[in-house]
Design an enzyme around this catalytic site. Structure first.
Site, PDB file in Angstrom:
ATOM      1  N   LYS A   1     -20.319  34.337 -57.489  1.00 18.34           N
ATOM      2  CA  LYS A   1     -19.029  34.356 -56.799  1.00 18.34           C
ATOM      3  C   LYS A   1     -18.775  35.798 -56.401  1.00 18.34           C
ATOM      4  CE  LYS A   1     -14.117  34.058 -57.534  1.00 18.34           C
ATOM      5  NZ  LYS A   1     -13.024  33.903 -58.507  1.00 18.34           N
TER       6      LYS A   1
ATOM      7  N   ALA B   1      -8.396  30.565 -55.870  1.00 20.65           N
ATOM      8  CA  ALA B   1      -7.284  31.472 -56.198  1.00 20.65           C
ATOM      9  C   ALA B   1      -5.945  31.047 -55.607  1.00 20.65           C
ATOM     10  CB  ALA B   1      -7.581  32.903 -55.777  1.00 20.65           C
ATOM     11  N   GLY B   2      -4.917  31.374 -56.369  1.00 24.13           N
ATOM     12  CA  GLY B   2      -3.552  31.198 -55.898  1.00 24.13           C
ATOM     13  C   GLY B   2      -2.914  29.869 -56.244  1.00 24.13           C
TER      14      GLY B   2
ATOM     15  N   THR C   1      -5.674  31.072 -63.836  1.00 27.08           N
ATOM     16  CA  THR C   1      -4.394  31.452 -64.429  1.00 27.08           C
ATOM     17  C   THR C   1      -3.460  30.254 -64.618  1.00 27.08           C
ATOM     18  OG1 THR C   1      -4.641  33.558 -63.273  1.00 27.08           O
ATOM     19  CG2 THR C   1      -2.497  33.104 -64.249  1.00 27.08           C
TER      20      THR C   1
END
Lengths: 65, 258
Positions: free
Chosen positions: B97, B185-186, B208
């Site tokens: 990645k 992401a996000g 996250t």
């Protein structure tokens, strides 16, 4: 001689990278190495000489996203 | 049909990060309950005395999932390329990645460095998963230098905002209809993951949103279900949107009661 090992100044008399790993007690740990920003494959560590002022990085698996 | 990632078919479209969990046990629980097919991992400095990375690596191997090492924290092409080589040796995979960060506030990819690093690594036999934006021209450049997968961001890393640029992501999906695309992401909620899959993306990568949830394992399971639901919805060929109402109950035969 003095080198930078993972960002810290260390003293060593190890002539090659594989001997440096022995001196700093890495044993059979799974690590990858780079000297002065260049990757050094495991099988080449014995052929890479360590010189005064070298910057050595020894990395291991870590959590990541 | 799920597109393959460099010839590999994954059991599902959930890729889960391994950072920031309250404990290794909770991390393992999250993976088990989510059913994630891929775990992202990284590299950091190791002390010869502590050997902190060894236990972590043994635990990841026990999860039985495919690993996707990253170059997180790299800001230059050289850093990213060297880190990728180190990761390939340690993790024993050609997958990488690729992150080349160009700006700190948003952790915005340095797309110029990204293309150059992707070119170098692709030529060296890596199978690159580039963390990019939804920019069509950058995507085209990445494919031209050898990438067979793209990983556009949903929103900045760790922001939990979901899909910030729906138009751009839809355009990317439409423009590169044969390319495996991963939203990376996000994402903050399972509904974001479901939305990405409904749009036809092949996988989502998040960390996250699960690790920082009050109950990471429960949230991980929720994401697993959302990814599955979104993927099924995409396969089911969703209805077209319309501006005006259209009665779903048949009007014919309705009683005349006025």
């Amino acid at each position: 001689m003095n080198i930078q090992l993972n960002g810290e100044v260390c003293q060593t008399e190890a002539k090659t990278l594989d001997l440096l790993l022995v001196q700093f007690e890495y044993g059979d740990a799974v690590v990858a190495t780079a000297v002065n920003g260049e990757f050094v494959a495991e099988q080449q560590r014995g052929a890479v000489e360590i010189c005064d002022g070298d910057a050595v990085e020894i990395l291991a698996p870590m959590q990541g996203g | 049909m799920m597109r393959k990632f460099y010839g590999t078919e994954l059991s599902n479209g959930l890729m889960l990060g391994t950072a920031q969990y309250p404990s290794p046990a909770i991390l393992a629980d999250a993976f088990e309950r989510s059913g994630a097919a891929v775990a992202t991992v990284s590299l950091r400095r190791e002390s010869g005395k502590d050997k902190a990375g060894q236990d972590f690596w043994e635990m990841i191997q026990r999860l039985g999932v495919r690993v996707l090492p990253n170059t997180a924290g790299c800001h230059t092409v050289k850093e990213a390329v060297t880190t990728a080589h180190m990761a390939r040796e340690i993790f024993g995979t050609k997958w990488i990645k690729l992150e080349v960060i160009g700006e700190e506030d948003l952790l915005h990819p340095d797309v110029f460095g990204l293309v150059e690093a992707a070119r170098i690594l692709s030529e060296d036999g890596f199978e690159v998963f580039p963390y990019c934006t939804e920019d069509l021209v950058v995507a085209d450049r990445l494919l031209n230098v050898g990438c067979e997968v793209l990983m556009p961001w949903g929103a900045p890393i760790g922001s939990g905002q979901g899909l910030n640029n729906l138009f751009g992501l839809r355009a990317l999906r439409a423009h590169f209809s044969d390319v495996p695309l991963v939203i990376d992401a996000g994402l903050g909620l399972p509904s974001h993951a479901a939305q990405a899959m409904e749009l036809g993306f092949d996988a989502v990568l998040l960390n996250t949103a699960v690790a920082k949830a009050g109950s990471p394992a429960l949230m991980a399971e929720a994401f697993g279900l959302a990814v599955k639901a979104g993927q099924m919805a995409a396969l089911a060929d969703p209805m077209e949107k319309r501006d005006m109402a259209a009665p779903s109950t048949p009007v014919i035969g309705k009683a005349f009661l006025t």
